[in-house]
Design an enzyme around this catalytic site. Structure first.
Site, PDB file in Angstrom:
ATOM      1  N   LYS A 116       0.804  -0.975   0.212  1.00  0.00           N
ATOM      2  CA  LYS A 116       0.222   0.506   0.274  1.00  0.00           C
ATOM      3  C   LYS A 116       0.932   1.632   0.215  1.00  0.00           C
ATOM      4  CE  LYS A 116      -4.348   0.732   0.073  1.00  0.00           C
ATOM      5  NZ  LYS A 116      -5.426  -0.392  -0.038  1.00  0.00           N
ATOM      6  N   THR A 200     -15.559  -2.700  -6.471  1.00  0.00           N
ATOM      7  CA  THR A 200     -15.604  -2.275  -5.136  1.00  0.00           C
ATOM      8  C   THR A 200     -16.687  -3.267  -4.877  1.00  0.00           C
ATOM      9  OG1 THR A 200     -14.057  -1.107  -5.087  1.00  0.00           O
ATOM     10  CG2 THR A 200     -14.502  -1.504  -2.825  1.00  0.00           C
TER      11      THR A 200
HETATM   12  N1  GLU Z   1      -7.300   0.135  -2.897  1.00  0.00           N
HETATM   13  C1  GLU Z   1      -7.335  -0.892  -2.994  1.00  0.00           C
HETATM   14  C2  GLU Z   1      -7.956  -2.085  -1.781  1.00  0.00           C
HETATM   15  O1  GLU Z   1      -7.583  -1.814  -0.831  1.00  0.00           O
HETATM   16  C3  GLU Z   1      -7.595  -1.733  -4.240  1.00  0.00           C
HETATM   17  C4  GLU Z   1      -6.677  -2.144  -4.627  1.00  0.00           C
HETATM   18  C5  GLU Z   1      -5.849  -2.621  -6.141  1.00  0.00           C
HETATM   19  O2  GLU Z   1      -6.743  -2.498  -6.447  1.00  0.00           O
HETATM   20  O3  GLU Z   1      -4.656  -3.411  -5.561  1.00  0.00           O
HETATM   21  O4  GLU Z   1      -7.931  -3.130  -1.788  1.00  0.00           O
END
Ligand code: GLU
Length: 424
Positions: A116, A200
């Site tokens: 992250k 999502t």
């Molecule tokens: N930011 C999103 C999460 O927390 C997506 C991460 C991604 O697609 O790599 O899952």
């Protein structure tokens, strides 16, 4: 069940996400009976890069921005996870988010580890040009440690396909090689996937549908409350209302609106385009706390972390909570909610649809073969529904929460990968 409430409720609980993530890992590892050596590896990220970089602002001045990229564990594959732009980004938060990404990728069976990133900035105060320079500056600063087979960034809070496009372009230029697989969540014209921007919310609603079926509840006429009206919250509200739910209340950073008969989600989306869901004086306003405490079949926290804590958990009246955001419920609150019989679909499962379609995007970039939307949706449904039932069945078997069961599945998979690679 979880730890005894008497031991944890005595002291004021920590809201530090890194300590929370460590506690969640320790708890599930205990139920699994994992070797403590393994737990010690999993309780910290493998690598955290801290960067600062200068950005030329529109008025000619130079401002130095700070950011981080945390890579938690790559035993199961390259790191994967978003980059957030937010004034309150903190290194401990980024570390925790990278740990949750490892769990998330592994629980739904993706061949990725967790990572992250975050930049301390307020994109709402930046011009488009400044935002572009911050995006390019940050990705250049972390370019040494990322790449299609190392660590693949994506969108997160206050970043979007446009930002991903600039980042992919910077990496491609630096390497003099077109590298779409280095970043996911890109615009369609430069290698993005069909269905990524709604993924999502779609994945989250798929898990809600399974939880509603398990409870024997009908979707038609059911009630839902959504906190946060960004990409995930807004799309989840729309999808739930399409299924027949009444959306009782929604909120954004400026406030919350409520209607016992159900709100018009399309209209709220129009309001949001130019401002906030609270911009129509005729709508009934409530506080963020009142919104969380409403009686409803489903509550979707889709904003930031730590919104349901030991302080307010006993006032929550939803029957199912699906965490579209990362980390909205603290471990102490988890315990209170479990004792009240509230089903919590944890972030690492409920919002895994985003990274799942990111994985599909990466596969399409690597193979240079692009899928139709129907295929993306079908594959996403298979992943989400199968993962939900694997977690739910394990939770029943061990008489534990869905969060602990999800962690158990993921931790076992990472441990197997670390063992096979000879790390432990
Ligand atoms: N930011 C999103 C999460 O927390 C997506 C991460 C991604 O697609 O790599 O899952």
């Amino acid at each position: 069940m979880a730890e005894s409430s008497s031991t944890v409720l005595q002291e004021r609980e920590t809201l530090n996400p890194y300590l929370i993530a460590q506690r969640q890992i320790q708890l599930a590892a205990g139920v699994l009976g994992l070797n403590q050596d393994v737990v010690e590896i999993l309780k910290r990220p493998q690598r955290v890069l801290s960067v600062s970089f200068p950005v030329r602002m529109d008025d000619g001045s130079v401002q130095v921005f700070e950011g981080y990229r945390s890579q938690h564990n790559d035993a199961g594959g390259p790191g994967k996870g978003g980059i957030r732009f937010h004034p309150e980004v903190h290194v401990d938060e980024v570390k925790a988010l990278s740990m949750w990404m490892t769990i998330k990728c592994q629980v739904v069976g993706l061949p990725f580890g967790g990572a992250k990133g975050g930049v301390i900035c307020d994109p709402r105060t930046l011009s488009t040009g400044e935002l572009e320079r911050v995006s390019r500056g940050f990705i250049e600063a972390i370019s040494q440690i990322i790449g299609p087979d190392k660590d693949i960034p994506a969108p997160d809070v206050y970043t979007n396909p446009k930002v991903m496009g600039w980042m992919m372009d910077t990496l491609s230029r630096m390497q003099q090689t077109y590298s779409p697989a280095a970043i996911t969540g890109k615009p369609l014209s430069i290698g993005g996937s069909q269905g990524r921007s709604e993924a999502t919310a779609r994945g989250c609603v798929m898990t809600v549908v399974e939880a509603m079926k398990e409870k024997g509840k009908d979707m038609k006429g059911a009630t839902a409350v959504v906190q946060g009206f960004g990409n995930a919250g807004r799309t989840a509200a729309k999808l739930l209302s399409d299924l027949g739910f009444h959306i009782l209340a929604v909120s954004d950073s400026r406030g919350a609106v409520y209607s016992p008969a159900g709100l018009d989600v399309e209209y709220l989306s129009v309001l949001k385009e130019t401002g906030s869901v609270v911009d129509d004086e005729a709508l009934l306003r409530i506080t963020q706390d009142e919104l969380l405490e409403l009686e409803a079949d489903v509550l979707i926290p889709a904003a930031l972390g730590n919104v349901i804590t030991a302080e307010n958990a006993d006032k929550i009246h939803a029957s199912i909570i699906a965490e579209a955001a990362n980390g909205p419920i603290t471990p102490d609150a988890d315990q209170v909610l479990a004792e009240k019989g509230i089903v919590v679909i944890p972030d690492v499962l409920a919002n895994a649809g985003g990274v799942t379609v990111s994985y599909f995007e990466w596969v399409q970039n690597v193979t240079r073969f692009y899928w139709k939307n129907d295929r993306v949706l079908d594959e996403l449904r298979t992943v989400m529904v199968d993962s939900y039932h694997a977690v739910s069945n394990l939770a029943k078997k061990y008489e534990t929460t869905l969060r602990v069961a999800a962690y158990m599945i993921a931790l076992q998979r990472v441990t197997n990968a670390m063992t096979e690679r000879g790390w432990v």
